[in-house]
Design a protein around this motif. Structure first.
Motif, PDB file in Angstrom:
ATOM      1  N   UNK A  50     -17.519  34.396  22.730  1.00 57.83           N
ATOM      2  CA  UNK A  50     -16.921  35.575  21.769  1.00 57.83           C
ATOM      3  C   UNK A  50     -17.316  35.413  20.339  1.00 57.83           C
ATOM      4  N   UNK A  51     -17.544  36.511  19.768  1.00 54.59           N
ATOM      5  CA  UNK A  51     -18.291  36.297  18.278  1.00 54.59           C
ATOM      6  C   UNK A  51     -17.644  37.443  17.496  1.00 54.59           C
ATOM      7  N   UNK A  52     -17.297  37.031  16.288  1.00 51.70           N
ATOM      8  CA  UNK A  52     -16.929  37.978  15.222  1.00 51.70           C
ATOM      9  C   UNK A  52     -17.621  37.741  13.850  1.00 51.70           C
ATOM     10  N   UNK A  53     -17.998  38.910  13.260  1.00 47.96           N
ATOM     11  CA  UNK A  53     -18.444  38.663  11.656  1.00 47.96           C
ATOM     12  C   UNK A  53     -18.186  39.799  11.236  1.00 47.96           C
ATOM     13  N   UNK A  54     -18.279  39.899   9.708  1.00 49.31           N
ATOM     14  CA  UNK A  54     -18.268  40.786   8.743  1.00 49.31           C
ATOM     15  C   UNK A  54     -19.636  40.926   7.882  1.00 49.31           C
ATOM     16  N   UNK A  55     -20.033  42.098   7.957  1.00 47.51           N
ATOM     17  CA  UNK A  55     -21.207  42.354   7.481  1.00 47.51           C
ATOM     18  C   UNK A  55     -21.189  43.201   6.191  1.00 47.51           C
ATOM     19  N   UNK A  56     -22.128  43.035   5.130  1.00 48.19           N
ATOM     20  CA  UNK A  56     -21.797  43.833   4.013  1.00 48.19           C
ATOM     21  C   UNK A  56     -23.524  44.290   3.682  1.00 48.19           C
ATOM     22  N   UNK A  57     -23.696  45.779   3.396  1.00 50.82           N
ATOM     23  CA  UNK A  57     -24.680  46.215   3.110  1.00 50.82           C
ATOM     24  C   UNK A  57     -25.395  45.683   1.965  1.00 50.82           C
TER      25      UNK A  57
END
Length: 107
Positions: A50-57
């Motif tokens: 299970x993986x979670x991440x936050x991305x920013x343009x």
């Protein structure tokens, strides 16, 4: 799943193994410049990861700078590096601008 969330899934059965991948991408701001992604991967019905991440343009300048920093940091040989900024190597030659892309994907 809603106006701000995209849900995707893939299912494959091969070599006596069944895999299933489900993921969601949710916009965290009105322009979708920041997203949260969650993914689950199952093998034969058992959660494998299970993986979670936050991305920013990033801007193009930020992207190019970070790629070059990582090439240096990890001693990537010149022959193994992709050119940055990216060049058009597609068979169609079509890479839409941000404005053009918004006509296809307004998010």
């Amino acid at each position: 799943v809603g106006n701000d969330t995209l849900f995707t899934k893939t299912f494959e059965s091969a070599r006596s193994q069944t895999t299933f991948l489900a993921s969601t991408t949710t916009c965290l701001d009105k322009d979708c410049n920041t997203t949260r992604e969650l993914g689950s991967f199952f093998i034969n019905g058992t959660l494998a990861w299970f993986q979670g991440c936050t991305n920013r343009r990033l801007t193009e300048d930020e992207f190019v700078s970070r790629v070059n920093e990582h090439y240096t940091q990890y001693s990537v040989p010149a022959a193994a590096r992709s050119p940055v900024p990216m060049v058009d190597n597609s068979s169609t030659g079509f890479y839409p601008s941000e404005e053009e892309w918004c006509k296809y994907d307004p998010n």
